[in-house]
Design a protein around this motif. Structure first.
Motif, PDB file in Angstrom:
ATOM      1  N   LEU A  92       0.850  -1.187   0.000  1.00 21.70           N
ATOM      2  CA  LEU A  92       0.000   0.000   0.000  1.00 21.70           C
ATOM      3  C   LEU A  92       0.883   1.234   0.000  1.00 21.70           C
ATOM      4  O   LEU A  92       1.856   1.306   0.754  1.00 21.70           O
ATOM      5  CB  LEU A  92      -0.901   0.002   1.254  1.00 21.70           C
ATOM      6  CG  LEU A  92      -1.663   1.288   1.576  1.00 21.70           C
ATOM      7  CD1 LEU A  92      -2.674   1.613   0.479  1.00 21.70           C
ATOM      8  CD2 LEU A  92      -2.369   1.155   2.920  1.00 21.70           C
ATOM      9  N   ALA A  93       0.539   2.210  -0.841  1.00 22.30           N
ATOM     10  CA  ALA A  93       1.292   3.457  -0.894  1.00 22.30           C
ATOM     11  C   ALA A  93       0.320   4.631  -0.840  1.00 22.30           C
ATOM     12  O   ALA A  93      -0.661   4.676  -1.586  1.00 22.30           O
ATOM     13  CB  ALA A  93       2.130   3.531  -2.166  1.00 22.30           C
ATOM     14  N   LEU A  94       0.599   5.569   0.071  1.00 19.67           N
ATOM     15  CA  LEU A  94      -0.190   6.787   0.214  1.00 19.67           C
ATOM     16  C   LEU A  94       0.739   7.970  -0.027  1.00 19.67           C
ATOM     17  O   LEU A  94       1.671   8.200   0.744  1.00 19.67           O
ATOM     18  CB  LEU A  94      -0.804   6.862   1.612  1.00 19.67           C
ATOM     19  CG  LEU A  94      -1.660   5.656   2.036  1.00 19.67           C
ATOM     20  CD1 LEU A  94      -2.039   5.765   3.499  1.00 19.67           C
ATOM     21  CD2 LEU A  94      -2.910   5.561   1.178  1.00 19.67           C
ATOM     22  N   HIS A  95       0.492   8.714  -1.098  1.00 16.65           N
ATOM     23  CA  HIS A  95       1.404   9.778  -1.508  1.00 16.65           C
ATOM     24  C   HIS A  95       0.754  11.150  -1.354  1.00 16.65           C
ATOM     25  O   HIS A  95      -0.321  11.407  -1.917  1.00 16.65           O
ATOM     26  CB  HIS A  95       1.807   9.613  -2.981  1.00 16.65           C
ATOM     27  CG  HIS A  95       2.454   8.306  -3.310  1.00 16.65           C
ATOM     28  ND1 HIS A  95       3.718   7.979  -2.873  1.00 16.65           N
ATOM     29  CD2 HIS A  95       2.009   7.244  -4.049  1.00 16.65           C
ATOM     30  CE1 HIS A  95       4.032   6.770  -3.325  1.00 16.65           C
ATOM     31  NE2 HIS A  95       3.020   6.311  -4.036  1.00 16.65           N
ATOM     32  N   THR A  96       1.398  12.032  -0.597  1.00 12.18           N
ATOM     33  CA  THR A  96       1.020  13.442  -0.606  1.00 12.18           C
ATOM     34  C   THR A  96       1.942  14.162  -1.585  1.00 12.18           C
ATOM     35  O   THR A  96       2.754  13.529  -2.273  1.00 12.18           O
ATOM     36  CB  THR A  96       1.164  14.063   0.797  1.00 12.18           C
ATOM     37  OG1 THR A  96       2.564  14.197   1.118  1.00 12.18           O
ATOM     38  CG2 THR A  96       0.468  13.229   1.850  1.00 12.18           C
TER      39      THR A  96
END
Length: 274
Positions: A92-96
């Motif tokens: 899982l990757a969460l990018h701002t």
């Protein structure tokens, strides 16, 4: 497996880079979850919550990502566009715009509407969170007396997430040692003072571990051991992982056994079996 304090510290690190930030891209490795990438991308993270060993990433569209690290999962924080050096598989990757929160090796990931989280099979069965600010030692004492828990051995009970969420292998050994309770005893075997001592240590040890980054020893003892004991892992705990070494309290030799297929440590003098 990471225990409650480690998951809460991971949540703090994730919150530092995600909370109140817009997630420009959400990427799932599992095909059945990829459809949620469009639903969550462009949304703002409003909270990072832990419930025992589970972590919930809450978005402002009233959806949440549930994740459980299980044995091998690990969160890593990186600058956007930078990839941590690891051989693990990214799940899982969460990018701002500036940072990324990356979950590796975990397999228990799902997306839920916030109102439906109470139906999650793991969350619905959890006991009170050991690190909850609302939990007091009297609550734990009363829970120990409940019929469904009172007749079970402490070594089994302190791994049961239905009893208290967030406890695990090292916390079990450390809590029972500090309370002077042998792992094979049951809550119903304990007197009022013993129950009170066990409840207080059950509350105190996880919070100390959270505050210190995994050290259950009192600060003064931990500091003094730095002068004589090499290696952080050897001066974190009273008994966990210290089989064959001397007890800090009485000098007797720490023992190790396997109970319920999990290793447990105790001092035969400080934790006498009745």
């Amino acid at each position: 497996m990471p225990e409650g304090p480690e998951i809460r510290r991971a949540a703090d690190r994730i919150a530092d880079v995600l909370v109140d930030e817009t997630i420009e891209e959400v990427a799932f490795a599992f095909p059945e979850l990829q459809r949620f990438g469009h639903l969550l991308s462009g949304q703002r993270v409003v909270d990072i919550e832990t419930r025992g060993k589970a972590l919930l990433t809450h978005f402002d569209n009233d959806y949440a990502i549930y994740s459980h690290n299980q044995l091998y999962g690990v969160w890593k924080i990186a600058k956007r566009g930078k990839t941590p050096a690891t051989n693990r598989s990214l799940r899982l990757a969460l990018h701002t715009a500036t940072h990324s929160a990356l979950l590796y090796s975990a397999s228990d990931i799902s997306v839920w509407a916030r109102d439906d989280l109470g139906m999650h099979p793991f969350l619905a069965a959890l006991g009170p969170d050991l690190l909850s600010a609302k939990l007091i030692w009297q609550d734990i004492s009363e829970r120990l007396k409940l019929q469904r828990f009172a007749g079970r051995s402490l070594n089994a009970l302190y791994l049961d997430q239905h009893f208290l969420a967030g406890s695990g292998n090292y916390l079990r050994s450390e809590i029972l040692f500090c309370a002077g309770a042998h792992p094979k005893r049951r809550p119903r075997d304990l007197g009022r003072a013993e129950l009170g001592a066990l409840a207080r240590e059950t509350l105190k040890l996880p919070r100390r571990s959270y505050e210190t980054g995994g050290i259950t020893l009192p600060p003064r003892l931990a500091a003094s051991l730095k002068k004589t004991v090499k290696g952080r892992e050897r001066r974190r705990f009273f008994v966990f992982g210290r089989d064959g070494r001397a007890c800090y309290q009485c000098g007797d030799t720490i023992l190790r056994d396997s109970m319920g297929s999990r290793r447990i440590y105790w001092c035969p003098t400080c934790q006498r079996q009745p």
